[in-house]
Write a protein that holds these residues in place. Structure first.
Motif, PDB file in Angstrom:
ATOM      1  N   HIS A   6       0.829  -1.210   0.000  1.00  0.00           N
ATOM      2  CA  HIS A   6       0.000   0.000   0.000  1.00  0.00           C
ATOM      3  C   HIS A   6       0.865   1.264   0.000  1.00  0.00           C
ATOM      4  CE1 HIS A   6      -3.696  -2.228   0.429  1.00  0.00           C
ATOM      5  NE2 HIS A   6      -3.157  -2.915   1.427  1.00  0.00           N
ATOM      6  N   LYS A   7       1.949   1.225   0.751  1.00  0.00           N
ATOM      7  CA  LYS A   7       2.855   2.378   0.792  1.00  0.00           C
ATOM      8  C   LYS A   7       3.413   2.668  -0.595  1.00  0.00           C
ATOM      9  CE  LYS A   7       6.876   4.253   3.117  1.00  0.00           C
ATOM     10  NZ  LYS A   7       7.947   4.038   4.096  1.00  0.00           N
ATOM     11  N   LYS A   8       3.824   1.617  -1.301  1.00  0.00           N
ATOM     12  CA  LYS A   8       4.360   1.795  -2.655  1.00  0.00           C
ATOM     13  C   LYS A   8       3.283   2.354  -3.582  1.00  0.00           C
ATOM     14  CE  LYS A   8       7.145   0.331  -6.287  1.00  0.00           C
ATOM     15  NZ  LYS A   8       6.914   1.464  -7.152  1.00  0.00           N
ATOM     16  N   GLN A   9       2.067   1.820  -3.492  1.00  0.00           N
ATOM     17  CA  GLN A   9       0.961   2.306  -4.313  1.00  0.00           C
ATOM     18  C   GLN A   9       0.711   3.793  -4.040  1.00  0.00           C
ATOM     19  OE1 GLN A   9      -2.861   0.589  -3.325  1.00  0.00           O
ATOM     20  NE2 GLN A   9      -3.888   1.565  -5.047  1.00  0.00           N
ATOM     21  N   ILE A  10       0.731   4.176  -2.786  1.00  0.00           N
ATOM     22  CA  ILE A  10       0.491   5.573  -2.408  1.00  0.00           C
ATOM     23  C   ILE A  10       1.606   6.466  -2.934  1.00  0.00           C
ATOM     24  CG2 ILE A  10       0.398   7.157  -0.437  1.00  0.00           C
ATOM     25  CD1 ILE A  10      -1.095   4.849   1.068  1.00  0.00           C
ATOM     26  N   GLU A  11       2.842   6.043  -2.743  1.00  0.00           N
ATOM     27  CA  GLU A  11       3.977   6.851  -3.210  1.00  0.00           C
ATOM     28  C   GLU A  11       3.960   6.996  -4.729  1.00  0.00           C
ATOM     29  OE1 GLU A  11       7.086   5.882   0.426  1.00  0.00           O
ATOM     30  OE2 GLU A  11       7.131   4.617  -1.372  1.00  0.00           O
ATOM     31  N   ASP A  12       3.605   5.917  -5.431  1.00  0.00           N
ATOM     32  CA  ASP A  12       3.509   5.988  -6.900  1.00  0.00           C
ATOM     33  C   ASP A  12       2.409   6.959  -7.328  1.00  0.00           C
ATOM     34  OD1 ASP A  12       5.554   4.136  -7.071  1.00  0.00           O
ATOM     35  OD2 ASP A  12       4.243   2.455  -7.637  1.00  0.00           O
ATOM     36  N   LEU A  17       0.483  12.202  -9.470  1.00  0.00           N
ATOM     37  CA  LEU A  17      -0.271  13.452  -9.285  1.00  0.00           C
ATOM     38  C   LEU A  17       0.643  14.667  -9.332  1.00  0.00           C
ATOM     39  CD1 LEU A  17      -2.706  12.289  -6.477  1.00  0.00           C
ATOM     40  CD2 LEU A  17      -3.331  12.908  -8.821  1.00  0.00           C
ATOM     41  N   THR A  18       1.837  14.540  -8.785  1.00  0.00           N
ATOM     42  CA  THR A  18       2.797  15.645  -8.801  1.00  0.00           C
ATOM     43  C   THR A  18       3.187  15.985 -10.235  1.00  0.00           C
ATOM     44  OG1 THR A  18       3.609  15.011  -6.619  1.00  0.00           O
ATOM     45  CG2 THR A  18       5.048  16.411  -7.951  1.00  0.00           C
ATOM     46  N   THR A  19       3.395  14.960 -11.050  1.00  0.00           N
ATOM     47  CA  THR A  19       3.707  15.177 -12.466  1.00  0.00           C
ATOM     48  C   THR A  19       2.545  15.872 -13.167  1.00  0.00           C
ATOM     49  OG1 THR A  19       5.164  13.253 -12.509  1.00  0.00           O
ATOM     50  CG2 THR A  19       4.318  14.031 -14.636  1.00  0.00           C
ATOM     51  N   ALA A  66      -2.433   9.274   4.656  1.00  0.00           N
ATOM     52  CA  ALA A  66      -2.387   7.812   4.695  1.00  0.00           C
ATOM     53  C   ALA A  66      -0.963   7.333   4.995  1.00  0.00           C
ATOM     54  CB  ALA A  66      -2.877   7.224   3.378  1.00  0.00           C
ATOM     55  N   LEU A  67       0.036   7.997   4.427  1.00  0.00           N
ATOM     56  CA  LEU A  67       1.424   7.638   4.735  1.00  0.00           C
ATOM     57  C   LEU A  67       1.733   7.851   6.210  1.00  0.00           C
ATOM     58  CD1 LEU A  67       3.371   9.023   1.621  1.00  0.00           C
ATOM     59  CD2 LEU A  67       2.913   6.623   2.201  1.00  0.00           C
ATOM     60  N   LYS A  68       1.188   8.899   6.796  1.00  0.00           N
ATOM     61  CA  LYS A  68       1.378   9.137   8.232  1.00  0.00           C
ATOM     62  C   LYS A  68       0.723   8.030   9.051  1.00  0.00           C
ATOM     63  CE  LYS A  68       1.884  14.106   7.913  1.00  0.00           C
ATOM     64  NZ  LYS A  68       1.312  15.421   8.156  1.00  0.00           N
ATOM     65  N   ARG A  89     -10.577  -2.649  -0.452  1.00  0.00           N
ATOM     66  CA  ARG A  89     -10.957  -1.238  -0.302  1.00  0.00           C
ATOM     67  C   ARG A  89      -9.726  -0.349  -0.333  1.00  0.00           C
ATOM     68  NH1 ARG A  89     -14.564   2.576   0.671  1.00  0.00           N
ATOM     69  NH2 ARG A  89     -14.326   4.083   2.357  1.00  0.00           N
ATOM     70  N   LEU A  90      -8.675  -0.761   0.359  1.00  0.00           N
ATOM     71  CA  LEU A  90      -7.447   0.045   0.388  1.00  0.00           C
ATOM     72  C   LEU A  90      -6.773   0.083  -0.984  1.00  0.00           C
ATOM     73  CD1 LEU A  90      -6.026  -0.986   3.858  1.00  0.00           C
ATOM     74  CD2 LEU A  90      -7.040   1.218   3.219  1.00  0.00           C
ATOM     75  N   ALA A  91      -6.913  -0.981  -1.756  1.00  0.00           N
ATOM     76  CA  ALA A  91      -6.358  -0.980  -3.109  1.00  0.00           C
ATOM     77  C   ALA A  91      -7.120   0.003  -3.986  1.00  0.00           C
ATOM     78  CB  ALA A  91      -6.410  -2.383  -3.708  1.00  0.00           C
TER      79      ALA A  91
END
Length: 106
Positions: A6-12, A17-19, A66-68, A89-91
């Motif tokens: 989940h952390k990897k999915q969030i960071e990706d 979104l930043t791009t 979510a990362l926090k 759900r988290l996915a």
């Protein structure tokens, strides 16, 4: 719960979104065309881009929260009832703070 996936999915997603937000910013910085009709179209497009940028910023805020929760160990636990939030759900909604049952009740 193993939160690495989940952390990897969030960071990706944050990187994506930043791009997108950088592209929106670049588009909004373009000068208006000389013709008034083209200016009107560009201004309408800019309004849509601004709304999209705001939505992206909101999603980044939710993803950072979510990362926090991952860092403090509360990720995947429903903020309402305390039950586990399903992996499915988290996915689908990686920043979900409540389980499916609580979301349906709301």
């Amino acid at each position: 719960m193993n939160t690495d996936k989940h952390k990897k999915q969030i960071e990706d997603r944050i990187a994506e979104l930043t791009t997108q937000m950088q592209k929106i910013s670049d588009d909004l910085d373009q000068p208006l065309p000389a013709h008034l009709e083209d200016q009107a179209i560009d201004l309408e497009d800019d309004e849509v881009l601004e709304r999209l940028g705001q939505a992206n910023q909101q999603e980044v805020r939710l993803l950072n929260a979510a990362l926090k929760r991952i860092a403090d160990g509360s990720y995947g636990v429903c903020a309402k009832c305390g039950d586990d939030i399903s992996d499915a759900r988290l996915a689908a909604v990686p920043y979900a703070m409540i389980c499916r049952n609580c979301a349906a009740a709301a």
